[in-house]
Design an enzyme around this catalytic site. Structure first.
Site, short mmCIF file in Angstrom:
data_model
loop_
_atom_site.label_atom_id
_atom_site.label_comp_id
_atom_site.label_asym_id
_atom_site.label_seq_id
_atom_site.Cartn_x
_atom_site.Cartn_y
_atom_site.Cartn_z
N HIS A 324 6.24 -23.27 1.54
CA HIS A 324 7.26 -24.09 2.19
C HIS A 324 8.33 -24.57 1.22
O HIS A 324 9.45 -24.85 1.65
CB HIS A 324 6.61 -25.29 2.89
CG HIS A 324 6.07 -24.97 4.24
ND1 HIS A 324 4.78 -24.50 4.43
CD2 HIS A 324 6.63 -25.03 5.47
CE1 HIS A 324 4.59 -24.29 5.73
NE2 HIS A 324 5.68 -24.60 6.38
N GLY A 325 8.01 -24.70 -0.04
CA GLY A 325 9.04 -25.16 -0.96
C GLY A 325 8.57 -25.17 -2.40
O GLY A 325 7.37 -25.24 -2.69
#
Length: 477
Positions: A324-325
């Site tokens: 996700h990041g």
């Protein structure tokens, strides 16, 4: 190109109309050209990255399929896998690896070995199309699907514009063969397509964006808000995330359905889940399935004993946080959910615990994963704030203030219109989950569906013409 933009309002009808008007032999060519244009609108140079992924994956799989030895097949499979992972690393994780280097060694900007960030921009959709390409290569290797008949067919599979930028992550066995078929306009595809598209725009425009106006100021300056405001913000943000992302998926699925393509569902009423594990099975289904198939099973799944099963489950869920990041807060978020998944699996392995859980009222069981997921989203959403610290410190400060009952000098205000649209959302999801006979008749009533959908779509694009469209949240991942 944003789905919630006037540009898409003109782009989609033109693409769909021409698609049905051109001769069958030109249909797929038209879709490929328009899909590449759709991606190039964001930033033209990024189209080279998509083409790179298409070319390296296609030819690596062709050579893999033609290889006569297992070693040869594995060699070309690794080219497809690591060729895409390299792309993902360079554009998404390179700067974070510099941050880790500086943090571990305690380096300051003035020191000689300090690694300066490259400043490379994150291309739209790179986290999605690289995973889709990897899954295709692995599935061909395991003979779960026939390889694409041409570079043209595979290019369209990887770049198909409705799901290119934010999913769903499509499996080759679900979609690849669909690009070999000839499609004619069918009325039976128009009704469900329009209905799904309108529902997605409703989620984004009437629920997600208004909630963003409420929660963004809180996350930008959390130390001025009390525990009640923070609790409300956490609850609203998880609804915003759901409506924003599932809204995009709904528009993608609806657009594809109008043209005759069947894109798999990506969300299945996650707020009706009764455990965190069930929540993940209902949330971003295409990604959860990808993790299970290409990470969990690859690590050995549950075939190598109970301790290894728990480790595999933990690592698989932890990977979702990193995907996700590229920041510390996503590592904390992934670690939290990975730990919860292991704890749940361990707890429910005891018959007494499972029987006790079954006797708990449903509304309490539904509140449990919603609350847990909402709390974890403080870290997911947190960004560095002056005077507080990095993203992890900000997330921890927000959780601490809430549990300690700290008061604030600003109170969050939630408009009644937001509460009303959230109620409509929950009621609509409930009807779709239960599939009651009268609800099915309602959703299949052409006059009602076309009328309501037409009004919704018209209002959405009127709003887009007079306001600044909020980008979809998952574009940044």
């Amino acid at each position: 190109m944003l789905f919630n933009s006037l540009q898409y309002l003109f782009f989609a009808p033109i693409v769909i109309s021409v698609y049905f008007l051109v001769p069958a032999r030109f249909q797929q060519f038209w879709l490929l050209v328009t899909s590449l244009y759709f991606y190039a609108v964001f930033r033209v140079p990024f189209i080279l990255l998509l083409i790179y992924s298409i070319v390296i994956t296609y030819f690596a799989v062709v050579w893999m399929d033609r290889s006569q030895t297992r070693a040869g097949k594995l060699f070309f499979l690794n080219i497809a896998i690591f060729g895409n992972l390299l792309l993902l690393y360079l554009f998404k994780y390179l700067d974070f690896s510099f941050t880790v280097w500086n943090t571990v060694l305690g380096l300051e900007p003035c020191e000689p070995h300090y690694a300066n960030p490259s400043g490379i921009l994150l291309p739209m959709g790179i986290s999605f199309f690289t995973l889709q390409a990897i899954a295709y290569a692995v599935d061909v290797y395991h003979k779960k699907v026939e390889r694409a008949q041409s570079l043209f067919q595979f290019g369209l599979f990887l770049s198909f514009f409705p799901q290119l930028v934010a999913g769903p992550i499509i499996r080759a066995q679900d979609m690849l063969h669909q690009f070999l078929e000839t499609y004619k306009f069918k009325k039976e595809n128009l009704l469900p397509g329009i209905r799904q598209l309108a529902w997605g725009l409703f989620k984004k425009t009437f629920v997600a964006d208004p909630i963003a106006a409420v929660v963004d100021p809180v996350f930008a300056n959390p130390m001025h808000y009390g525990w009640v405001s923070l609790a409300i913000t956490g609850s609203l943000y998880i609804i915003q995330m759901y409506c924003d992302f599932s809204g995009y998926s709904d528009v993608a699925i609806g657009t594809g359905r109008i043209m005759g393509f069947h894109i798999p569902i990506n969300f299945r009423q996650p707020f009706l889940s009764q455990t965190v594990s069930e929540f993940w099975r209902r949330w971003h289904i295409s990604f959860s399935s990808w993790l299970r198939e290409y990470v969990y099973i690859f690590l050995g799944g549950n075939k190598k004993g109970i301790p290894r099963t728990y480790l595999n489950l933990f690592l698989t869920t932890f990977v979702s946080g990193i995907w996700h990041g590229a920041d510390w807060n996503f590592i904390v978020w992934g670690f939290t959910h990975a730990s919860l998944m292991v704890i749940e699996r361990f707890a429910f392995s005891f018959e007494r615990v499972k029987n006790f859980w079954d006797r708990i009222p449903s509304f309490i069981k539904v509140a449990y994963p919603f609350t847990i997921f909402g709390l974890s989203m403080y870290f997911f959403r947190a960004r560095p704030v002056e005077g507080v610290g990095n993203s992890v410190e900000v997330g921890w400060a927000m959780v601490s203030r809430m549990f300690m009952g700290v008061s604030g000098d600003i109170t969050v205000s939630v408009p009644l219109s937001v509460l009303g649209t959230v109620f409509i959302l929950m009621f609509g999801d409930y009807l779709m989950e239960k599939e009651t006979p009268w609800a099915k008749r309602l959703f299949e009533n052409k006059l009602w569906v076309y009328g309501v959908s037409g009004v919704l779509i018209a209002i959405c694009f009127i709003l887009y013409s007079v306001t600044v469209s909020q980008p979809f949240l998952y574009f940044q991942f």
